[in-house]
Design an enzyme around this catalytic site. Structure first.
Site, PDB file in Angstrom:
ATOM      1  CG  ASP A 327      -1.892   1.032   1.371  1.00 39.18           C
ATOM      2  OD1 ASP A 327      -2.693   1.138   0.253  1.00 39.18           O
ATOM      3  OD2 ASP A 327      -1.871   2.183   2.192  1.00 39.18           O
ATOM      4  CD  GLU A 358      -2.171   2.174  -3.456  1.00 40.08           C
ATOM      5  OE1 GLU A 358      -3.605   2.522  -3.846  1.00 40.08           O
ATOM      6  OE2 GLU A 358      -2.014   2.277  -2.301  1.00 40.08           O
TER       7      GLU A 358
END
Ligand code: CA
Length: 645
Positions: A327, A358
C-alpha cells in the site's frame, strides 16, 4: 538498569544500536520461551505476563539488557497461551506497550500473546505447498468479508465473512459460489485486502461492522474479526492458515495486502518502544502525513527497514503467503523494496513470491537522506520483479478515477488511440512519464477496491444517471472491451472481484467503511451476468495459451509491430507469439480494438488465420476470411497457424 543512554538522534541510534538479529519478539518451543525487544532508549524494561487476554498481571519480571539496545528474558518452559506486554521506563516515566513483533494477541490486540507457532498449524499445514507458478499471473483482488457475507454465498452463517468461508466447497445448490466459483474462473492468485490485525473494527462487536482494514495495529498477527473466536488468540492464527491452505489446495496462490507506510494510531507499539524513531517528522516537529492517514512510517532508517523485511519474511515463511501488495509504496524506498525482493528471491527462488505496489503517495513525505521514494518515476531503479499498478493504463481505458463522467477509450473518450497503443506495451515504448524496465513491472488493471467499480464508472460516464442495477447492453459491451484491452496488454493482470459480473457499489466511490451490504459480492449476479463471467473465463484461458503475450522480458516490447490507427476509436497491432520451445499453435497474433459505435472491417494479413476471440466469446476457434468484421464496442484477436517451428 541501564544508565548509559542519553537522547540520541535517529541516525545515531541507527549507527550505535543497529541490531540485525532475527530473533526479536517471542520464540516459544516445548522447552523454552525467549522474549526479546529492541528499545535502546529505555532505562528499564519489565515483562508482564497474564493468564488471560484481559485479566490481571500474573507475573512481573525485569528484562535484562543485551547488546545493541536489545532487552531479553528467557524461561526454561513453554509459556504458550500466556498473554504479555511490557512496561518501559524512560525519563522516570513508565509506558505500557504490547510487542510490535508479537505473533499473537488478545481480542482487539492491545495485549500480545505467547504462541508456540507449531501448535497453531492446522492438520497437513506442514505439507502445504503453493500451486506451481503458471504461464501468467492473474490476480483477483478480494476482501475476506465481501467474499462470503451474502446469504447466497452458500456458506453457513457461522463462517460468513470469515477465514473459514474459504475452507468450504462453495455452492448454494443452484450455482457455484465462493471457492468453487474461483476455481472455475481460472485466476492464479487471490489478493486479499489487509488481514494483519487492524484497528477500525471492534473484534468484540457485531458482524455488521465493516472496514477495508488499511489501519495496522499488530503487523504480524492476523485480524481477529475474520476469526470465529476472538477470545483465544490462537484461533485467528489457525483459521488464517486454514484459509491459505484451502486456497493452495484449490490451485490458487495468495497475495497479502500489506500496509507498512502508516499505522492506525501514531501512538503505536513501535512509537512506545522507541519514541520518535519509527515515524517521519516535519521540520516544525509535527508528524508528516504523506499517507493522508495521520502519520508516515520512516522507511529508510535501519531498524524500520529491518522491521518491515522481517515482517514480510515472517508471513511468507510462517503462513506460506505467495506475494505482497504494498500500500502506498511511494512512501517506502526503492532501496527497501529491492532488499525485500532480494531476500524473498534468496529464500524462495527468483520471482517465486510476487511483489507489487501502489507507486504513489497521498502527499509528499520527508524521506531519509540518500534514499529514493518507490514512486512510479523511479520504476527504473526498482528491481524488475517489483510491479507497479498502472494508473496510466487504467485511466486511458476507462477514464479518470475521480471524475465519474470523464470517459476513456472504451466509453467515448477521444484522441486516445495513440495512448492505447502505448498501453499495450506496458508503456515500454513511451507515451507515459516514466519508463519501466520491462512489462514485468506493470500491473494492468481497470478496477480495484479504490474508486468506482468498473460497472459504476461505465454507467456514470455513459449514461450519467444512478441506475446501477439495470442490465445495460452498451455498458456490458464497454466492460468486455475494457477487459479485452487489459488482457491483451503486456504485463501482469489484476482485476477487482466482481468486475466480471457487473459488481456495483451503487455509485459509492470510497466504500472503505460502508456497510457490508454495499461492499459484498452478490453471488446471484454471477447468474444474471453469466455472459460477462464466461467472457472473463475465456479471456483468462486465452491469455494462458498465448506465450508471446505472456513474455515479460525487457525485449517483449519488440514482439509488437504494425500498430495501426484505422480511424477514430479503431486500432490494431500484431504480436509475435513465437517462443523458443513453441507451446502455442499460433506464431502471430492480430489484435483489434473497436471502441467506435459502428462495426468495422479489417483486412487480415497473409497466411491461415483463426478467430480466437470476438465480441461474444473470448476464447473461440473459427476460420477467418480475408476480411473480418469487428463489431462496434468490441475487441477481436486472431492467431496465425504456426509456420515457424
Ligand atoms: Ca483487529
Amino acid at each position: 538498569m541501564r544508565d548509559d543512554i542519553a537522547m540520541y538522534t535517529n541516525k545515531e541510534l541507527d549507527e550505535k544500536y543497529h541490531y540485525d538479529g532475527k530473533d526479536l519478539g517471542v520464540h516459544c518451543t516445548e522447552t523454552e520461551t525467549v522474549f526479546k525487544v529492541w528499545s535502546p532508549l529505555a532505562k528499564k524494561l519489565e515483562l508482564r505476563l497474564y493468564r488471560e487476554g484481559d485479566g490481571k498481571v500474573w507475573l512481573n519480571k525485569e528484562m535484562q539488557p543485551a547488546e545493541n539496545g536489545v532487552w531479553q528474558l528467557a524461561f526454561p518452559e513453554s509459556l504458550h497461551g500466556m498473554y504479555y506486554d511490557y512496561l518501559i521506563w524512560r525519563d522516570g516515566e513508565a509506558v505500557e506497550t504490547a510487542d510490535p513483533y508479537a505473533t499473537g494477541c488478545n481480542c482487539n490486540g492491545d495485549r500480545s500473546m505467547v504462541v508456540n507457532l507449531r501448535l497453531t498449524d492446522p492438520p497437513g499445514f506442514e505439507a502445504d505447498v503453493s500451486p506451481k507458478r503458471g504461464e501468467e499471473q492473474i490476480v483477483y483482488e478480494l476482501h475476506i468479508k465481501d467474499f462470503s457475507y451474502d446469504k447466497d454465498s452458500g456458506v453457513k452463517e457461522a463462517y460468513r465473512g470469515k477465514y473459514l468461508a474459504f475452507t468450504v466447497p462453495g455452492t448454494n445448490g443452484e450455482y457455484p459460489t465462493c471457492m468453487e466459483y474461483l476455481k472455475n474462473l481460472g485466476v492464479t492468485h487471490v489478493h486479499l485486502l489487509p488481514f494483519f490485525d487492524y484497528g477500525s473494527v471492534n473484534e468484540a462487536g457485531d458482524e455488521k461492522q465493516y472496514n477495508w482494514g488499511y489501519d495496522p495495529v499488530n503487523y504480524n498477527v492476523p485480524e481477529g474479526s475474520y476469526a470465529t473466536d476472538t477470545t483465544d488468540g490462537t484461533v485467528r492464527i489457525r483459521e488464517c492458515k486454514q484459509m491459505i491452505q484451502a486456497l493452495h489446495e484449490n490451485g490458487i496462490r495468495v497475495v497479502m495486502d500489506v500496509v507498512y507506510n502508516h499505522t492506525y494510531r501514531d501512538d503505536s507499539w513501535l512509537q512506545r518502544m522507541v519514541p520518535g524513531y519509527y515515524y517521519r517528522y516535519e521540520e516544525d516537529g509535527s508528524l508528516s502525513n504523506g499517507s493522508a492517514c495521520g502519520n508516515d512510517i520512516a522507511a529508510g532508517r535501519a531498524m524500520v527497514d529491518n522491521y518491515i523485511v522481517d515482517s514480510v519474511m515472517y508471513w511468507a515463511k510462517e503462513y506460506h503467503v505467495d506475494g505482497f501488495r504494498f500500500d502506498l509504496m511511494g512512501l517506502l524506498t526503492v532501496e527497501l523494496m529491492n532488499r525485500i525482493r532480494g531476500e524473498l528471491d534468496r529464500e524462495f527462488g527468483v520471482g517465486e513470491k510476487m511483489m507489487y505496489g501502489e507507486p504513489w503517495s497521498a502527499d509528499d513525505s520527508p524521506m531519509e537522506d540518500g534514499t529514493r521514494a518507490a514512486l512510479k518515476k523511479n520504476a527504473c531503479y526498482l528491481d524488475d520483479g517489483i510491479g507497479i499498478f498502472s494508473d496510466d493504463t487504467r485511466d486511458v481505458i476507462k477514464g479518470h478515477v475521480f471524475y465519474g463522467e470523464e470517459p476513456g477509450f472504451v466509453n467515448g473518450g477521444e484522441n486516445l488511440e495513440n495512448l492505447v497503443l502505448h498501453a499495450v506495451t506496458g508503456w515500454k515504448d513511451g507515451g507515459a512519464e516514466f519508463c519501466p524496465k520491462s512489462c514485468a513491472q506493470i500491473m494492468n488493471y481497470i478496477s480495484a477496491h479504490d474508486n468506482y467499480t468498473l460497472w459504476d464508472k461505465l454507467v456514470l460516464s455513459m449514461h450519467g444517471d444512478n441506475d446501477f442495477s439495470s442490465y445495460r447492453e452498451d455498458v456490458l459491451a464497454a466492460n468486455k472491451l475494457a477487459a479485452f484491452i487489459c488482457f491483451t496488454s503486456q504485463g501482469n493482470l489484476f482485476l477487482q472481484a466482481g468486475e466480471e459480473f457487473g459488481r456495483t457499489k451503487f455509485g459509492e466511490g470510497n466504500s472503505y467503511c460502508s456497510s457490508p451490504e454495499i461492499n459484498m459480492l452478490r453471488w446471484h449476479q454471477t447468474v444474471e451476468f453469466k455472459e460477462l463471467v464466461s467472457y472473463y473465463q475465456g479471456l483468462i484461458r486465452l491469455r494462458k495459451k498465448l506465450p508471446g503475450l505472456c513474455d515479460k522480458s525487457p525485449s517483449a516490447v519488440s514482439r509488437i509491430h504494425d500498430k495501426k490507427i484505422h480511424k477514430d476509436g479503431v486500432v490494431s497491432f500484431c504480436l509475435n507469439n513465437c517462443v523458443k520451445e513453441h507451446r502455442g499453435q499460433w506464431d502471430e497474433l492480430l489484435i483489434v480494438y473497436n471502441a467506435s459505435s459502428d462495426s468495422y472491417m479489417v483486412d487480415v494479413p497473409e497466411g491461415q488465420w483463426v478467430i480466437l476471440s470476438d465480441n461474444s466469446e473470448a476464447d473461440c476457434e473459427r476460420m477467418a476470411e480475408k476480411e473480418i468484421q469487428v463489431h462496434a464496442s468490441s475487441g477481436m484477436l486472431l492467431g496465425r497457424k504456426v509456420e515457424c517451428v
